[in-house]
Design an enzyme around this catalytic site. Sequence first.
Site, short mmCIF file in Angstrom:
data_model
loop_
_atom_site.label_atom_id
_atom_site.label_comp_id
_atom_site.label_asym_id
_atom_site.label_seq_id
_atom_site.Cartn_x
_atom_site.Cartn_y
_atom_site.Cartn_z
N HIS A 94 0.86 -1.20 0.00
CA HIS A 94 0.00 0.00 0.00
C HIS A 94 0.89 1.24 0.00
CE1 HIS A 94 -2.93 2.97 1.27
NE2 HIS A 94 -3.87 2.12 0.90
N GLU A 96 0.75 3.91 1.53
CA GLU A 96 1.06 4.46 2.87
C GLU A 96 2.22 3.69 3.49
OE1 GLU A 96 -2.93 4.25 4.40
OE2 GLU A 96 -3.51 5.85 3.04
N GLU A 164 -3.75 2.02 -7.39
CA GLU A 164 -4.14 3.10 -6.51
C GLU A 164 -3.24 4.32 -6.74
OE1 GLU A 164 -6.45 1.56 -2.93
OE2 GLU A 164 -4.36 1.62 -2.35
N GLY A 170 -7.43 8.89 -0.18
CA GLY A 170 -7.81 9.68 0.99
C GLY A 170 -7.94 11.17 0.70
N SER A 210 -10.29 7.09 -3.22
CA SER A 210 -11.50 7.90 -3.04
C SER A 210 -12.75 7.31 -3.69
CB SER A 210 -11.26 9.34 -3.53
OG SER A 210 -10.23 9.94 -2.78
C1 PEP Z 1 -6.91 2.90 0.33
O1 PEP Z 1 -6.55 3.07 1.48
O2 PEP Z 1 -6.50 1.90 -0.27
C2 PEP Z 1 -7.81 3.87 -0.29
C3 PEP Z 1 -8.11 3.73 -1.55
O3 PEP Z 1 -8.27 4.88 0.51
P1 PEP Z 1 -9.48 5.91 0.14
O4 PEP Z 1 -10.59 5.10 -0.42
O5 PEP Z 1 -9.82 6.54 1.46
O6 PEP Z 1 -8.93 6.87 -0.85
#
Ligand code: PEP
Length: 254
Positions: A94, A96, A164, A170, A210
């Site tokens: 991920h 993060e 992503e 986020g 999102s």
């Molecule tokens: C995620 O954490 O993988 C993600 C897509 O977060 P969000 O939907 O809040 O953007």
Amino acid sequence: MRVPMIAGNWKMNTTLSEAIELVNEMRRELDEIGNVDKVICPPFISLAAVRELINGSSIKLGAQNIYFEEKGAYTGEISPLMLSDLCEFVIIGHSERRHYFNETGEIVNKKVQAALGVGLKPILCVGERLEENEAGRTEEVVTEQLRSSLAKIDYLSGLIIAYEPVWAIGTGKAATGKQANETIGLIRRNISELYDGEIAQDMRILYGGSVNAANTTEFLNQPEIDGALVGGASLKANQFLSIVKQAAEIRGRL
Ligand code: PEP
């Protein structure tokens, strides 16, 4: 035909009692929705309790991370072996984790290998940062992440990819369905080159960034997008249920 998947990444949210409450709020309705894989990924500390709650239902369980060693002196870490009889999926790479915890392509690769080695299905995340996107480097960055994450891996058994874009996570600023569809098409072509066409056609590739109840159709209507990895909106039972219902309905029509 690929079964769509909606996976909820709860991130570092919910205490044990809040996790139980959230599962109880959506369990019955979620269980009844067919034609879509429903996965929830709570924090480690809630996995065992959530597993009990969803036992016997069609809801599946995932973790948010693993370490790559099987056991030993790695204080605070959780091994693939520990997770292997607790859940089916594990999110790996991920953004993060790549950015706050300095996870390199090499580390991600070791984690993917370790997960597959014990029969866990990785949800491997790839995606470019805003500056890379603006510099027109999306294709290059995503291709490099994909190839380094999958280096030396011959057998992808059950692996799922989530595209992503970092700038969409986020932030409330989702990609467009068309943009996401194009990059996911690129990922599928890479899988076809690295493995073969059949593996690429069977592989589920999700969009994340999102996604919410209001924009789900934008993504699920795209032919290359097999579902969503959902962060913020997966913490609200009504939002998550709505996303899953829409996914089932859209894919049921195709
Ligand atoms: C995620 O954490 O993988 C993600 C897509 O977060 P969000 O939907 O809040 O953007």
